[in-house]
Every structure is written in structure tokens, then in C-alpha cells.
Design an enzyme around this catalytic site. Structure first.
Site, PDB file in Angstrom:
ATOM      1  N   ARG A  85     -18.879 -18.764  -5.403  1.00 15.21           N
ATOM      2  CA  ARG A  85     -17.520 -19.249  -5.627  1.00 15.21           C
ATOM      3  C   ARG A  85     -17.483 -20.762  -5.808  1.00 15.21           C
ATOM      4  O   ARG A  85     -16.402 -21.323  -5.977  1.00 15.21           O
ATOM      5  CB  ARG A  85     -16.626 -18.866  -4.449  1.00 15.21           C
ATOM      6  CG  ARG A  85     -15.918 -17.536  -4.653  1.00 15.21           C
ATOM      7  CD  ARG A  85     -15.047 -17.269  -3.443  1.00 15.21           C
ATOM      8  NE  ARG A  85     -13.903 -16.465  -3.767  1.00 15.21           N
ATOM      9  CZ  ARG A  85     -13.706 -15.227  -3.302  1.00 15.21           C
ATOM     10  NH1 ARG A  85     -14.576 -14.662  -2.519  1.00 15.21           N
ATOM     11  NH2 ARG A  85     -12.625 -14.563  -3.627  1.00 15.21           N
ATOM     12  N   ARG A 119      -0.757  -5.841  -3.449  1.00 15.62           N
ATOM     13  CA  ARG A 119      -1.981  -5.181  -2.973  1.00 15.62           C
ATOM     14  C   ARG A 119      -1.895  -4.647  -1.542  1.00 15.62           C
ATOM     15  O   ARG A 119      -1.367  -5.287  -0.647  1.00 15.62           O
ATOM     16  CB  ARG A 119      -3.135  -6.185  -3.041  1.00 15.62           C
ATOM     17  CG  ARG A 119      -4.411  -5.706  -2.396  1.00 15.62           C
ATOM     18  CD  ARG A 119      -5.580  -6.466  -2.852  1.00 15.62           C
ATOM     19  NE  ARG A 119      -5.569  -7.875  -2.450  1.00 15.62           N
ATOM     20  CZ  ARG A 119      -6.536  -8.717  -2.795  1.00 15.62           C
ATOM     21  NH1 ARG A 119      -7.544  -8.305  -3.523  1.00 15.62           N
ATOM     22  NH2 ARG A 119      -6.474  -9.973  -2.408  1.00 15.62           N
ATOM     23  N   ARG A 146      -3.274  -7.235   3.226  1.00 14.68           N
ATOM     24  CA  ARG A 146      -4.298  -8.135   3.746  1.00 14.68           C
ATOM     25  C   ARG A 146      -3.630  -9.351   4.383  1.00 14.68           C
ATOM     26  O   ARG A 146      -2.622  -9.828   3.881  1.00 14.68           O
ATOM     27  CB  ARG A 146      -5.187  -8.628   2.588  1.00 14.68           C
ATOM     28  CG  ARG A 146      -6.373  -7.768   2.344  1.00 14.68           C
ATOM     29  CD  ARG A 146      -7.140  -8.182   1.130  1.00 14.68           C
ATOM     30  NE  ARG A 146      -7.520  -9.598   1.063  1.00 14.68           N
ATOM     31  CZ  ARG A 146      -8.562 -10.043   0.366  1.00 14.68           C
ATOM     32  NH1 ARG A 146      -9.328  -9.184  -0.294  1.00 14.68           N
ATOM     33  NH2 ARG A 146      -8.835 -11.314   0.298  1.00 14.68           N
TER      34      ARG A 146
END
Ligand code: AMP
Length: 201
Positions: A85, A119, A146
Site C-alpha cells: 500500500r 458494505r 466494519r
């Protein structure tokens, strides 16, 4: 085959990772799951990692690189989700293994943000199914949001992606390893595109 998945949060790396790994019969290596194992151990390092993750910030390179390196050692094939990343991580990965291809899931930021907001992930296996489902289609587990899918943490993750991770597109293009996929469409369309470019149809 040794593959890396690259794309902003919400580009579908998790879903694509499951599809490709199942098809190729290789394991997925999901960086955030490795980091979460450490956070659950209750160690000091784990607590430090959790503080970054909950805010939507990147865990410092040295900690992540150590965690991933020990995991990839001796693996002959994998689909790597969430690593590298940063350019530093990519340079270290080059020293560890020879990556075959980097699948870049190109996604407009508005599309990706909307996916993050909608999500839900399975409490048991971590799978992220279509948001309208009430339970996990893989294991029947309960679905939940999440912790880092709050609006504030999503913003941080996007800022970090643009600053730290998006330069990897050019990094891997220069190495001739980048395979770019238009990942703005529904999951089955994107799957077909990925399988087609990887010769898996
Ligand atoms: P993900 O599930 O891939 O969206 O990752 C969730 C969080 O884990 C990120 O927002 C970071 O805090 C942390 N994380 C995962 N992969 C990395 C990485 N390669 N480098 C630094 N932090 C990471």
C-alpha cells in the site's frame, strides 16, 4: 501464480481475491486479516496497530512488512490483498518474491465510497456479500458493518489511498506487471473481465 490486487477501498479486492484464489487453487493472503490476528493477541504491537486501523490510517511500514514477510515465506502461489500500500512496501515485496501480475481494480472514487458505506461483512468468515443479504451466503454467519466503514474513517482511507497507494499504479506499470480492470460495474461483470485478462475463463 503470485498475484497482487491493487485498488482503492471498495474496489472489490476482497471479492476478486476469493474468486481468483478459488479458481487458481491458491491461498489468499489478506493483509488486514493478518494485522487483525495481531490486534486480537492483545500485544502492545497489536494495540498500536488497532489504533491506526480504527482511524482508517495505514499501519506503519515496518510493522506491516514484518507481518507479511513472515507469512509469504515459502509460499509458491498466492493472491495478495491489501499489500503493498506504499512504495516502500512495494520495494520490500520485490526483495521477498517475484510477483507475476498486479491486478489493478480501477474504480471511480464515488462508486468506491458508496460501496464502502453500504458494505457489510460476515462476523465469522469476513466475506463481504451483496449488501441486501441478511446473512452470509458462504457460512450463514451474521453480517455487520466494519468498524472502519464510518464516514470519517472512509474519508481517511481514501486520503491515504490517494497519497500513499495510488503511486503504485505507475510503479507496476513501469515494471510491465500491471493489468488494469474497469471495476466500476457489478461483481459478475468485473469477475468476467478479470478472468478474461488472466486467461482463466
Ligand atoms: P482493508 O481491509 O484492506 O481495507 O484494510 C483495513 C485497514 O488495515 C487499513 O485501513 C489499514 O489500517 C490496515 N492495513 C491493511 N493493509 C495495510 C498495509 N499494506 N499497510 C498499512 N496498513 C494496512
Amino acid at each position: 501464480m503470485k498475484l497482487v490486487l491493487l485498488g482503492p477501498p471498495g474496489s472489490g479486492k476482497g471479492t476478486a481475491g476469493v474468486q481468483i484464489a478459488d479458481k487458481l487453487g491458491v491461498p489468499r493472503v489478506v493483509t488486514s486479516e493478518l494485522l487483525k490476528l495481531e490486534t486480537r493477541s492483545g500485544s502492545e504491537v497489536g494495540q498500536l496497530m488497532a489504533s491506526y486501523m480504527d482511524r482508517g490510517d495505514l499501519v506503519p511500514d515496518d510493522l506491516v512488512i514484518k507481518t507479511v514477510a513472515s507469512h509469504l515465506k515459502n509460499m509458491s502461489g498466492f493472491v495478495l490483498d491489501g499489500f503493498p500500500r506504499t512504495v516502500k512496501q512495494a520495494q520490500e515485496l520485490e526483495k521477498m518474491v517475484d510477483i507475476d501480475k498486479v491486478v489493478y481494480l480501477e474504480t471511480r472514487l464515488a462508486v468506491a465510497k458508496q460501496r464502502n458505506l453500504a458494505r457489510k461483512v460476515c462476523k465469522l468468515c469476513g466475506f463481504s456479500p451483496q449488501p441486501h443479504l441478511m446473512s452470509c451466503p458462504r457460512c450463514g454467519g451474521e453480517l455487520q458493518k466494519r468498524a472502519d466503514d464510518s464516514e470519517q474513517a472512509i474519508e481517511r482511507r481514501f486520503e491515504n489511498y490517494l497519497r500513499e497507494t495510488s503511486p503504485l499504479v505507475d510503479f507496476y506499470k513501469a515494471k510491465g506487471k500491471l493489468v488494469q480492470i474497469d471495476a466500476n460495474d457489478p461483481v459478475d461483470v468485473v469477475k468476467e473481465r478479470i478472468f478474461s485478462v488472466l486467461g482463466l475463463l
